[in-house]
Enzyme design. Structure first.
Site, PDB file in Angstrom:
ATOM      1  N   SER A 187       0.811  -1.230  -0.033  1.00 44.09           N
ATOM      2  CA  SER A 187      -0.040   0.046  -0.152  1.00 44.09           C
ATOM      3  C   SER A 187       0.889   1.349  -0.252  1.00 44.09           C
ATOM      4  O   SER A 187       1.838   1.360   0.849  1.00 44.09           O
ATOM      5  CB  SER A 187      -0.918   0.049   1.339  1.00 44.09           C
ATOM      6  OG  SER A 187      -1.728  -1.167   1.314  1.00 44.09           O
ATOM      7  N   LEU A 188       0.639   2.106  -0.957  1.00 45.28           N
ATOM      8  CA  LEU A 188       1.437   3.265  -1.104  1.00 45.28           C
ATOM      9  C   LEU A 188       0.543   4.725  -0.773  1.00 45.28           C
ATOM     10  O   LEU A 188       0.997   5.714  -1.292  1.00 45.28           O
ATOM     11  CB  LEU A 188       2.053   3.287  -2.562  1.00 45.28           C
ATOM     12  CG  LEU A 188       2.924   2.287  -3.078  1.00 45.28           C
ATOM     13  CD1 LEU A 188       3.367   2.662  -4.303  1.00 45.28           C
ATOM     14  CD2 LEU A 188       4.078   2.012  -1.995  1.00 45.28           C
ATOM     15  N   GLY A 189      -0.319   4.316   0.018  1.00 45.01           N
ATOM     16  CA  GLY A 189      -1.373   5.523   0.404  1.00 45.01           C
ATOM     17  C   GLY A 189      -1.959   6.332  -0.743  1.00 45.01           C
ATOM     18  O   GLY A 189      -2.644   5.462  -1.403  1.00 45.01           O
ATOM     19  N   GLY A 208      -6.079  -0.264   4.818  1.00 49.00           N
ATOM     20  CA  GLY A 208      -5.083  -1.204   4.395  1.00 49.00           C
ATOM     21  C   GLY A 208      -5.860  -2.481   4.860  1.00 49.00           C
ATOM     22  O   GLY A 208      -5.674  -3.414   4.040  1.00 49.00           O
ATOM     23  N   ASP A 209      -6.518  -2.817   5.913  1.00 51.06           N
ATOM     24  CA  ASP A 209      -7.083  -4.071   6.142  1.00 51.06           C
ATOM     25  C   ASP A 209      -8.176  -4.438   5.057  1.00 51.06           C
ATOM     26  O   ASP A 209      -8.440  -5.508   4.857  1.00 51.06           O
ATOM     27  CB  ASP A 209      -7.796  -3.881   7.409  1.00 51.06           C
ATOM     28  CG  ASP A 209      -6.629  -3.464   8.493  1.00 51.06           C
ATOM     29  OD1 ASP A 209      -5.303  -3.871   8.513  1.00 51.06           O
ATOM     30  OD2 ASP A 209      -6.984  -2.679   9.523  1.00 51.06           O
TER      31      ASP A 209
END
Length: 315
Positions: free
Chosen positions: A220-222, A251-252
Site C-alpha cells: 500500500s502506497l497511500g 489497508g485491512d
C-alpha cells in the site's frame, strides 16, 4: 472461508469532541465501541463483502467477552483463545475537522501456554479455510519468531497465508515463504533498511522481500495507489477518490478485498484497490459493502510509473 489471526486484538472506543483542549474536562458529543485489531478489521471487511470468516484471537476479561459479542453481531465467529490478562482498550478522539488522536494500549502479556493454544487453534481451523490472514503487532510475551511459526503451521495444515505485520516479525515470517505479505510504504522501507522516494524504489524493495521469501508482495502506497509484485510480474493500481473521510482500516479492507478475489494476479489487485478506496470514503473504521465499491474508478496496469515521486516519501 477466510480465517484471520489477530495476536493483539482490541476494543476500540471512539469519542467525538467539539474541541480537544488539553487539561480540560471534555464532553463527547457522540461515542461508540467497535471490535478492533488488524486481523479483526480484515474479518469485518470480509463479512461486509458477504463472505464467511472466522476470527482467531486471544480474549481475556469482560473486554474480551464484549469483543466476541460484537464480532457475533457482525456475523463473525470468534474463535477466542482464553488468556489471563484483559483484552486491551484503545481510545480515539475525533475533532470536528476530522483530526484523530489515538491512544493504543499495550495489551496483555501472553504466556507460553497461551501462545501454544493460539497456534493450536489456527492449526485446527486452517484446514477448512481458503486463506489465513495473520495481521498486526505482537503482544508482550510473543517473540518475532512466533509469526514464522504461525506461517509454518498454516502451511502444514494446507492453507495459504497472508502476513500483514512489520519490523522483526515481518522479517522472521519471510523465512517461511508466506504466499502474500502486505506492507505499507513505511513498513516496506523499514524492513529493507532504506528510504523510498519513488514508486520505482518501492518496486525494488518489494522485489527484495520476494528474494527473502515472500511469494507475492501487496504494498500500500497511500494516496499513490498499490503495488503487486509476484512471480508473474509487477502491477500498479490506483483509484479516483472523491473525498477522504478516514483512512482507519483502509489497508485491512484492501487485504480483505485482495483475498476475497482469490489473492493472486491483477484482478485481485483491482479488488484490493477498490476496497481501499471505498474504505477511505467511509466514516471511522467502517468497512465497505459491495454497494460502496466503484470498480470503474480503478485502474491497474503492468506499465508501472517507476519514476513517479511518492506523495509521502519515507525517511
Amino acid at each position: 472461508m477466510i480465517l484471520t489471526v489477530t495476536p493483539n486484538p482490541s476494543l476500540d472506543r471512539t469519542y467525538e469532541l467539539p474541541a480537544l483542549d488539553r487539561g480540560s474536562v471534555l464532553r463527547a458529543t457522540a461515542d461508540r465501541v467497535e471490535p478492533g485489531g488488524k486481523g479483526v478489521n480484515v474479518s469485518l471487511a470480509v463479512a461486509a463483502a458477504g463472505h464467511a470468516t472466522v476470527a482467531v484471537a486471544p480474549l481475556g476479561g469482560p473486554e474480551g467477552a464484549l469483543l466476541a459479542q460484537l464480532l457475533g453481531d457482525h456475523g463473525i465467529e470468534a474463535a477466542g483463545v482464553p488468556v489471563h490478562g484483559s483484552t486491551r482498550v484503545n481510545i480515539t478522539l475525533v475533532e470536528p475537522d476530522g483530526t484523530l488522536t489515538k491512544v493504543n494500549a499495550a495489551g496483555p502479556e501472553i504466556t507460553a501456554a497461551e501462545a501454544d493454544a493460539l497456534l493450536a487453534t489456527v492449526r485446527a481451523r486452517a484446514a477448512d479455510t481458503r486463506w489465513v490472514a495473520c495481521c498486526g503487532s505482537l503482544p508482550r510475551g510473543l517473540p518475532p519468531e512466533w509469526y514464522a511459526e504461525l506461517v509454518a503451521q498454516a502451511h502444514r495444515a494446507g492453507a495459504r497465508i497472508a502476513v500483514d505485520t512489520s519490523g522483526a516479525a515481518l522479517d522472521a515470517a519471510l523465512r517461511e515463504r508466506p504466499e502474500v505479505v502486505k506492507p505499507n510504504s513505511e513498513e516496506l522501507a523499514e524492513v529493507v533498511g532504506r528510504p523510498l522516494a519513488t514508486i520505482g524504489d518501492a518496486v525494488k524493495a518489494a522485489q527484495d522481500l520476494r528474494d527473502r521469501g515472500a511469494r507475492a508482495v501487496l504494498a500500500s502506497l497511500g494516496a499513490d495507489g498499490q503495488l503487486l509484485v509476484d512471480a508473474s510480474g509487477t502491477y500498479f493500481g490506483s483509484a479516483r477518490v472523491t473525498a477522504v473521510r478516514s483512512n482507519v482500516g483502509a489497508g485491512d479492507a484492501s487485504l480483505a478485498g485482495f483475498l476475497a478475489a482469490g489473492g493472486t494476479g491483477p484482478a485481485a489487485l483491482a479488488a484490493a484497490v477498490a476496497h481501499g478506496a471505498a474504505a477511505v470514503q467511509l466514516p471511522g473504521s467502517a468497512m465497505p459493502r459491495p454497494t460502496d465499491l466503484v470498480p470503474a474508478a480503478v485502474t491497474t496496469t503492468a506499465r508501472v510509473p517507476l519514476d513517479r515521486a511518492l506523495t509521502e516519501p519515507t525517511p
